[in-house]
Scaffold this motif. Sequence first.
Motif, PDB file in Angstrom:
ATOM      1  N   LEU A  88       0.809  -0.867  -0.093  1.00  0.00           N
ATOM      2  CA  LEU A  88       0.317   0.013   0.072  1.00  0.00           C
ATOM      3  C   LEU A  88       0.847   1.568   0.110  1.00  0.00           C
ATOM      4  CD1 LEU A  88      -2.713   1.210   0.177  1.00  0.00           C
ATOM      5  CD2 LEU A  88      -2.973   0.637   2.563  1.00  0.00           C
ATOM      6  N   ASP A  89       1.728   1.025   0.845  1.00  0.00           N
ATOM      7  CA  ASP A  89       2.701   2.309   0.796  1.00  0.00           C
ATOM      8  C   ASP A  89       3.404   2.289  -0.425  1.00  0.00           C
ATOM      9  OD1 ASP A  89       2.711   2.761   3.532  1.00  0.00           O
ATOM     10  OD2 ASP A  89       4.095   1.899   4.070  1.00  0.00           O
ATOM     11  N   VAL A  90       3.987   0.947  -1.188  1.00  0.00           N
ATOM     12  CA  VAL A  90       4.190   1.110  -2.277  1.00  0.00           C
ATOM     13  C   VAL A  90       3.106   2.239  -4.134  1.00  0.00           C
ATOM     14  CG1 VAL A  90       5.126   0.615  -5.088  1.00  0.00           C
ATOM     15  CG2 VAL A  90       5.682  -0.276  -2.886  1.00  0.00           C
ATOM     16  N   MET A  91       2.358   1.825  -3.131  1.00  0.00           N
ATOM     17  CA  MET A  91       0.998   2.811  -4.234  1.00  0.00           C
ATOM     18  C   MET A  91       0.639   3.841  -3.558  1.00  0.00           C
ATOM     19  SD  MET A  91      -1.117  -1.002  -4.840  1.00  0.00           S
ATOM     20  CE  MET A  91      -2.263  -0.758  -6.051  1.00  0.00           C
ATOM     21  N   VAL A  92       1.237   4.576  -2.558  1.00  0.00           N
ATOM     22  CA  VAL A  92       0.080   5.807  -2.446  1.00  0.00           C
ATOM     23  C   VAL A  92       1.386   6.462  -2.512  1.00  0.00           C
ATOM     24  CG1 VAL A  92      -0.407   7.274  -0.614  1.00  0.00           C
ATOM     25  CG2 VAL A  92      -1.170   4.674  -0.419  1.00  0.00           C
ATOM     26  N   VAL A  93       2.652   6.216  -3.063  1.00  0.00           N
ATOM     27  CA  VAL A  93       3.524   7.015  -3.013  1.00  0.00           C
ATOM     28  C   VAL A  93       3.607   6.768  -4.640  1.00  0.00           C
ATOM     29  CG1 VAL A  93       6.751   6.928  -3.614  1.00  0.00           C
ATOM     30  CG2 VAL A  93       5.909   6.340  -1.883  1.00  0.00           C
ATOM     31  N   ASN A  94       3.187   6.634  -5.495  1.00  0.00           N
ATOM     32  CA  ASN A  94       3.018   6.305  -7.304  1.00  0.00           C
ATOM     33  C   ASN A  94       1.329   6.600  -7.180  1.00  0.00           C
ATOM     34  OD1 ASN A  94       5.901   5.216  -7.760  1.00  0.00           O
ATOM     35  ND2 ASN A  94       5.186   3.959  -6.183  1.00  0.00           N
ATOM     36  N   ARG A  95       0.884   7.072  -6.499  1.00  0.00           N
ATOM     37  CA  ARG A  95      -0.817   7.769  -6.843  1.00  0.00           C
ATOM     38  C   ARG A  95      -0.263   8.817  -7.956  1.00  0.00           C
ATOM     39  NH1 ARG A  95      -4.260   9.502  -2.602  1.00  0.00           N
ATOM     40  NH2 ARG A  95      -2.624  10.540  -1.570  1.00  0.00           N
ATOM     41  N   PRO A  96      -0.004   9.352  -8.370  1.00  0.00           N
ATOM     42  CA  PRO A  96       0.321  10.055  -9.583  1.00  0.00           C
ATOM     43  C   PRO A  96      -0.249   9.200 -10.608  1.00  0.00           C
ATOM     44  CG  PRO A  96       1.662  11.166  -8.276  1.00  0.00           C
ATOM     45  CD  PRO A  96       1.471   9.731  -7.280  1.00  0.00           C
ATOM     46  N   LEU A  97       0.458   8.434 -10.738  1.00  0.00           N
ATOM     47  CA  LEU A  97       0.745   7.855 -11.835  1.00  0.00           C
ATOM     48  C   LEU A  97      -0.745   6.611 -11.880  1.00  0.00           C
ATOM     49  CD1 LEU A  97       2.514   5.806 -14.045  1.00  0.00           C
ATOM     50  CD2 LEU A  97       3.079   4.206 -12.009  1.00  0.00           C
ATOM     51  N   ALA A  98      -1.239   6.768 -11.643  1.00  0.00           N
ATOM     52  CA  ALA A  98      -2.835   6.561 -11.203  1.00  0.00           C
ATOM     53  C   ALA A  98      -3.723   6.635 -12.485  1.00  0.00           C
ATOM     54  CB  ALA A  98      -4.123   6.458  -9.911  1.00  0.00           C
ATOM     55  N   SER A  99      -3.481   8.092 -12.740  1.00  0.00           N
ATOM     56  CA  SER A  99      -4.213   8.736 -13.386  1.00  0.00           C
ATOM     57  C   SER A  99      -4.059   8.312 -14.939  1.00  0.00           C
ATOM     58  CB  SER A  99      -4.013  10.345 -13.379  1.00  0.00           C
ATOM     59  OG  SER A  99      -4.535  10.618 -12.207  1.00  0.00           O
ATOM     60  N   VAL A 100      -2.699   8.501 -15.244  1.00  0.00           N
ATOM     61  CA  VAL A 100      -2.241   7.952 -16.879  1.00  0.00           C
ATOM     62  C   VAL A 100      -3.079   6.864 -16.874  1.00  0.00           C
ATOM     63  CG1 VAL A 100      -0.577   7.403 -17.447  1.00  0.00           C
ATOM     64  CG2 VAL A 100      -0.153   9.128 -16.248  1.00  0.00           C
ATOM     65  N   LEU A 101      -2.880   5.730 -15.640  1.00  0.00           N
ATOM     66  CA  LEU A 101      -3.272   4.603 -15.946  1.00  0.00           C
ATOM     67  C   LEU A 101      -4.764   4.185 -16.416  1.00  0.00           C
ATOM     68  CD1 LEU A 101      -0.801   2.286 -13.482  1.00  0.00           C
ATOM     69  CD2 LEU A 101      -0.781   2.570 -16.282  1.00  0.00           C
ATOM     70  N   LEU A 102      -5.450   4.747 -15.936  1.00  0.00           N
ATOM     71  CA  LEU A 102      -7.069   5.050 -15.471  1.00  0.00           C
ATOM     72  C   LEU A 102      -6.938   5.533 -17.079  1.00  0.00           C
ATOM     73  CD1 LEU A 102      -7.850   5.764 -12.046  1.00  0.00           C
ATOM     74  CD2 LEU A 102      -7.913   3.213 -13.106  1.00  0.00           C
ATOM     75  N   ARG A 103      -6.554   6.243 -16.836  1.00  0.00           N
ATOM     76  CA  ARG A 103      -7.130   7.456 -18.149  1.00  0.00           C
ATOM     77  C   ARG A 103      -6.409   7.059 -19.714  1.00  0.00           C
ATOM     78  NH1 ARG A 103      -9.842  11.833 -20.963  1.00  0.00           N
ATOM     79  NH2 ARG A 103      -8.945  13.063 -21.817  1.00  0.00           N
ATOM     80  N   ASP A 104      -6.491   6.411 -20.102  1.00  0.00           N
ATOM     81  CA  ASP A 104      -6.135   5.513 -21.088  1.00  0.00           C
ATOM     82  C   ASP A 104      -5.360   4.207 -20.606  1.00  0.00           C
ATOM     83  OD1 ASP A 104      -5.532   5.517 -24.493  1.00  0.00           O
ATOM     84  OD2 ASP A 104      -3.694   6.815 -23.967  1.00  0.00           O
ATOM     85  N   PRO A 105      -5.595   3.085 -20.044  1.00  0.00           N
ATOM     86  CA  PRO A 105      -5.278   2.260 -20.616  1.00  0.00           C
ATOM     87  C   PRO A 105      -4.847   1.927 -21.349  1.00  0.00           C
ATOM     88  CG  PRO A 105      -7.796   1.797 -19.577  1.00  0.00           C
ATOM     89  CD  PRO A 105      -7.368   3.429 -19.916  1.00  0.00           C
ATOM     90  N   ALA A 106      -5.470   1.384 -22.172  1.00  0.00           N
ATOM     91  CA  ALA A 106      -5.813   0.834 -23.727  1.00  0.00           C
ATOM     92  C   ALA A 106      -4.392   1.305 -24.236  1.00  0.00           C
ATOM     93  CB  ALA A 106      -6.639   0.721 -24.487  1.00  0.00           C
ATOM     94  N   GLY A 107      -4.093   2.728 -24.031  1.00  0.00           N
ATOM     95  CA  GLY A 107      -2.475   3.209 -24.720  1.00  0.00           C
ATOM     96  C   GLY A 107      -1.233   2.676 -24.197  1.00  0.00           C
ATOM     97  N   VAL A 108      -2.357   2.946 -22.786  1.00  0.00           N
ATOM     98  CA  VAL A 108      -0.717   2.536 -22.122  1.00  0.00           C
ATOM     99  C   VAL A 108      -0.250   0.630 -22.395  1.00  0.00           C
ATOM    100  CG1 VAL A 108       0.293   2.601 -19.732  1.00  0.00           C
ATOM    101  CG2 VAL A 108      -0.976   4.040 -20.587  1.00  0.00           C
ATOM    102  N   VAL A 109      -1.529   0.136 -22.001  1.00  0.00           N
ATOM    103  CA  VAL A 109      -0.763  -1.084 -22.625  1.00  0.00           C
ATOM    104  C   VAL A 109      -0.043  -1.369 -23.663  1.00  0.00           C
ATOM    105  CG1 VAL A 109      -2.144  -4.161 -22.691  1.00  0.00           C
ATOM    106  CG2 VAL A 109      -2.852  -2.913 -21.028  1.00  0.00           C
TER     107      VAL A 109
END
Length: 183
Positions: A88-109
């Motif tokens: 959870l600590d790793v995920m919270v620290v990297n929370r800004p990355l979430a918007s990238v993954l959620l905004r354009d998941p197909a492009g990112v994948v």
Amino acid sequence: MDGDTRETIREVAIDLFSTRGFDQTSLREIAERVGLTKASLYYHYPSKQALLTAIVSPLLDGWRAVTDEAEGMAHTPDNVRHVLTTLLDVMVVNRPLASVLLRDPAGVVAAAGPLWQDMIDVATRLTNWVAGPEPTVAQRLRAIAAMEVLRAAYSSITYLREEVADAEMREVLLDSALGALRR
């Protein structure tokens, strides 16, 4: 100075990828926002995929470290709590990355290629460890549920309008994940 420039490029890319999407953002736009020429940006990141890798790698490296540590530990309630807390600590620290993954998941994948498969593999290993040795179907489902609860650290960016303090997020999500594991 190069390290600062690389980090600035990374931060601007996260911002643009999360607001416009990975596919809809050009390296030229990122370079202009940073105050560089496109050629200068290529000096730091030779491709958009290399930039995406630089953005995602800290998260994957953190997940891998947690997973490697977990696999070396006995599966006890205290160790499960420790592993989930660390994850959870790793995920919270990297929370800004979430918007990238959620905004354009197909492009990112599509752009992440093998890196995406590494993320899936590491997440699978960790979920299997959380389920415990020789888990029943119910234990495996509870482990999946617990891991999904922790992923709410990312979804909160999309669904909550207000900023959530890291401490509150850790407390609520850890309690919820542990609750999903209760037998």
